[in-house]
Design an enzyme around this catalytic site. Structure first.
Site, PDB file in Angstrom:
ATOM      1  N   ASN A   1       3.922  13.505 -11.966  1.00 35.57           N
ATOM      2  CA  ASN A   1       4.992  12.503 -11.861  1.00 35.57           C
ATOM      3  C   ASN A   1       5.308  11.912 -13.187  1.00 35.57           C
ATOM      4  OD1 ASN A   1       4.538   9.421 -11.853  1.00 35.57           O
ATOM      5  ND2 ASN A   1       2.742  10.132 -11.321  1.00 35.57           N
TER       6      ASN A   1
ATOM      7  N   PHE B   1       7.267   3.680 -13.501  1.00 36.00           N
ATOM      8  CA  PHE B   1       7.150   2.257 -12.807  1.00 36.00           C
ATOM      9  C   PHE B   1       8.522   1.781 -12.294  1.00 36.00           C
ATOM     10  CE2 PHE B   1       3.851   0.660 -15.495  1.00 36.00           C
ATOM     11  CZ  PHE B   1       2.554   1.499 -14.985  1.00 36.00           C
TER      12      PHE B   1
ATOM     13  N   SER C   1      -0.998   4.076 -16.870  1.00 38.96           N
ATOM     14  CA  SER C   1      -0.083   5.025 -16.466  1.00 38.96           C
ATOM     15  C   SER C   1       0.319   5.653 -17.942  1.00 38.96           C
ATOM     16  CB  SER C   1       0.979   4.268 -15.671  1.00 38.96           C
ATOM     17  OG  SER C   1       2.198   5.419 -15.712  1.00 38.96           O
TER      18      SER C   1
ATOM     19  N   ASN D   1       3.379   7.060 -17.934  1.00 49.99           N
ATOM     20  CA  ASN D   1       4.719   7.253 -17.994  1.00 49.99           C
ATOM     21  C   ASN D   1       5.592   6.182 -18.648  1.00 49.99           C
ATOM     22  OD1 ASN D   1       4.637   9.803 -16.973  1.00 49.99           O
ATOM     23  ND2 ASN D   1       4.165   8.868 -14.982  1.00 49.99           N
ATOM     24  N   THR D   2       4.958   4.926 -19.258  1.00 54.37           N
ATOM     25  CA  THR D   2       5.451   3.781 -19.594  1.00 54.37           C
ATOM     26  C   THR D   2       5.039   3.849 -21.291  1.00 54.37           C
ATOM     27  OG1 THR D   2       5.722   2.436 -17.740  1.00 54.37           O
ATOM     28  CG2 THR D   2       5.762   1.466 -20.074  1.00 54.37           C
TER      29      THR D   2
ATOM     30  N   LYS E   1      -7.431  -0.994 -13.871  1.00 56.25           N
ATOM     31  CA  LYS E   1      -7.357   0.536 -13.558  1.00 56.25           C
ATOM     32  C   LYS E   1      -7.184   1.401 -14.861  1.00 56.25           C
ATOM     33  CE  LYS E   1      -4.987   3.803 -10.660  1.00 56.25           C
ATOM     34  NZ  LYS E   1      -3.981   4.061  -9.334  1.00 56.25           N
TER      35      LYS E   1
ATOM     36  N   ASN F   1      -6.701   6.972 -12.815  1.00 57.28           N
ATOM     37  CA  ASN F   1      -5.226   6.981 -12.979  1.00 57.28           C
ATOM     38  C   ASN F   1      -5.058   8.385 -13.053  1.00 57.28           C
ATOM     39  OD1 ASN F   1      -2.294   6.808 -12.756  1.00 57.28           O
ATOM     40  ND2 ASN F   1      -2.844   4.729 -13.696  1.00 57.28           N
TER      41      ASN F   1
END
Length: 351
Positions: free
Chosen positions: A116, A120, A181, A183-184, A219, A248
């Site tokens: 993915n 967010f 994450s 993805n940011t 996390k 994660n």
């Protein structure tokens, strides 16, 4: 039956579209009080032997749903009803944002994995708070996972997290700072101790000031070097956090850009858990996530020192009865081993 449905029908549709359809169905269940209670009675974990306590919160079982599925706190009660011992909602950001362009969610069915790059996508902290204020029709332990708004520069990240914490910490059974994450842009930089310290200190001040003192966890990513894992563990102890969630998604994979979750993450996730346990002992609650598919995986994580275990990708491939079956198998295993409580398993093989 679900495997047949998945292989013949669901896998032919875009993964994110199926996800949104599932969330809508669960949101509908959450709004039907009688049906929700019936489903909870039939599918939620009710075996007293599965109960655990962590950071002052009582859980009906050690196994729950990881963040990423219910991003807007829309269906936590329904997820509890279908068998999860706790539900971690989010990741929620201070401001609403659409996330990254689609397509951004991809199945890797041969590996029982997901990639993915959602980014967010959520409606923001205020909207999530409004949902969390609703009276819960069935018992539901809800954690809230917060992250950085994409457009907020790194130097303003602390204020951004604090905004979310002020909205959500009073409504959460526990709060999670997500700095892992992939993805940011720039988010994982915040795992560096010199940046992580002021962030956690500021959010902890908010969490500690809530009427019941909301437990605070951080996390981390599986891609951290071992010495960086140790540094985060030491910082968590120093700041008296309540726990660490590991791990994660990973960016160490071929194929589409994004974070990989599911079976390929299993080995590294267990390794990080064991390293954390060796570093912190039982002074922090450890939550293990990554590659959890069945009761065997949950049992392994508990033996290695996790108090709580989470899954997400396993539900995509296991279907709506996944959590129910997993808890049934855990109860049977306790009986087979002659153990009165799942707490007797925690840390048995830990160093």
């Amino acid at each position: 039956m679900y495997r047949l449905l998945f292989s013949l029908v669901l896998c032919r549709f875009d993964a994110e579209s199926v996800h949104h359809l599932t969330v809508r169905a669960l949101t509908l269940l959450a709004r039907l009080p009688y049906l929700k209670k019936v489903v909870h009675r039939l599918m939620a974990p009710h075996d007293p032997a599965l109960r655990v306590s962590a950071f002052g919160v009582h859980f009906p079982s050690p196994f729950g749903l990881a963040a990423g599925f219910d991003k807007d706190a829309a269906c936590a009660e329904a997820l509890s009803a279908i068998g999860f011992g706790h539900v971690e909602v989010g990741t929620v950001t201070a401001h609403a944002q659409p996330g990254n362009p689609r397509p951004r969610l991809f199945r890797v069915a041969t590996q029982r994995a997901i990639i993915n790059r959602m980014g967010f996508n959520n409606r923001g902290a205020a909207a999530a708070a409004a949902r969390l204020r609703r009276t819960r029709g069935v018992p539901t332990v809800v954690g809230v996972n917060i992250g950085k708004t994409k457009v907020v520069p790194e130097h303003a990240a602390v204020d951004d997290y604090v905004t979310s914490a002020k909205e959500l910490a009073p409504l959460a059974d526990y709060l999670v700072v997500n700095v892992s994450s992939p993805n940011t842009p720039g988010l994982r930089n915040l795992q560096a101790v010199e940046l992580l310290r002021p962030l956690l200190e500021a959010v902890k001040q908010v969490a500690d000031a809530t009427p019941r003192r909301t437990p605070l966890l951080v996390k981390i990513a599986p891609d951290l070097a071992d010495e960086d894992i140790d540094a985060v563990a030491d910082l968590a102890l120093e700041l008296r956090l309540d726990g660490i969630i590991a791990t994660n998604t990973t960016i160490r994979h071929p194929g589409e850009t994004g974070g990989l979750s599911g079976r390929p993450l299993k080995t590294r996730s267990v390794a990080v858990l064991r390293r954390l346990r060796a570093r912190v002992g039982d002074r922090l609650t450890l939550v293990s996530v990554g590659g959890v598919e069945n009761a065997d995986d949950v049992w392994e994580r508990l033996l290695a020192g996790a108090t709580l275990v989470q899954g997400y990708t396993g539900m995509i491939y296991g279907g709506p009865l996944w959590a129910y079956r997993l808890h049934r198998d855990l109860s049977r295993r306790l009986v087979r081993h002659g153990l009165p409580s799942i707490t007797d398993v925690i840390g048995r093989t830990a160093p």
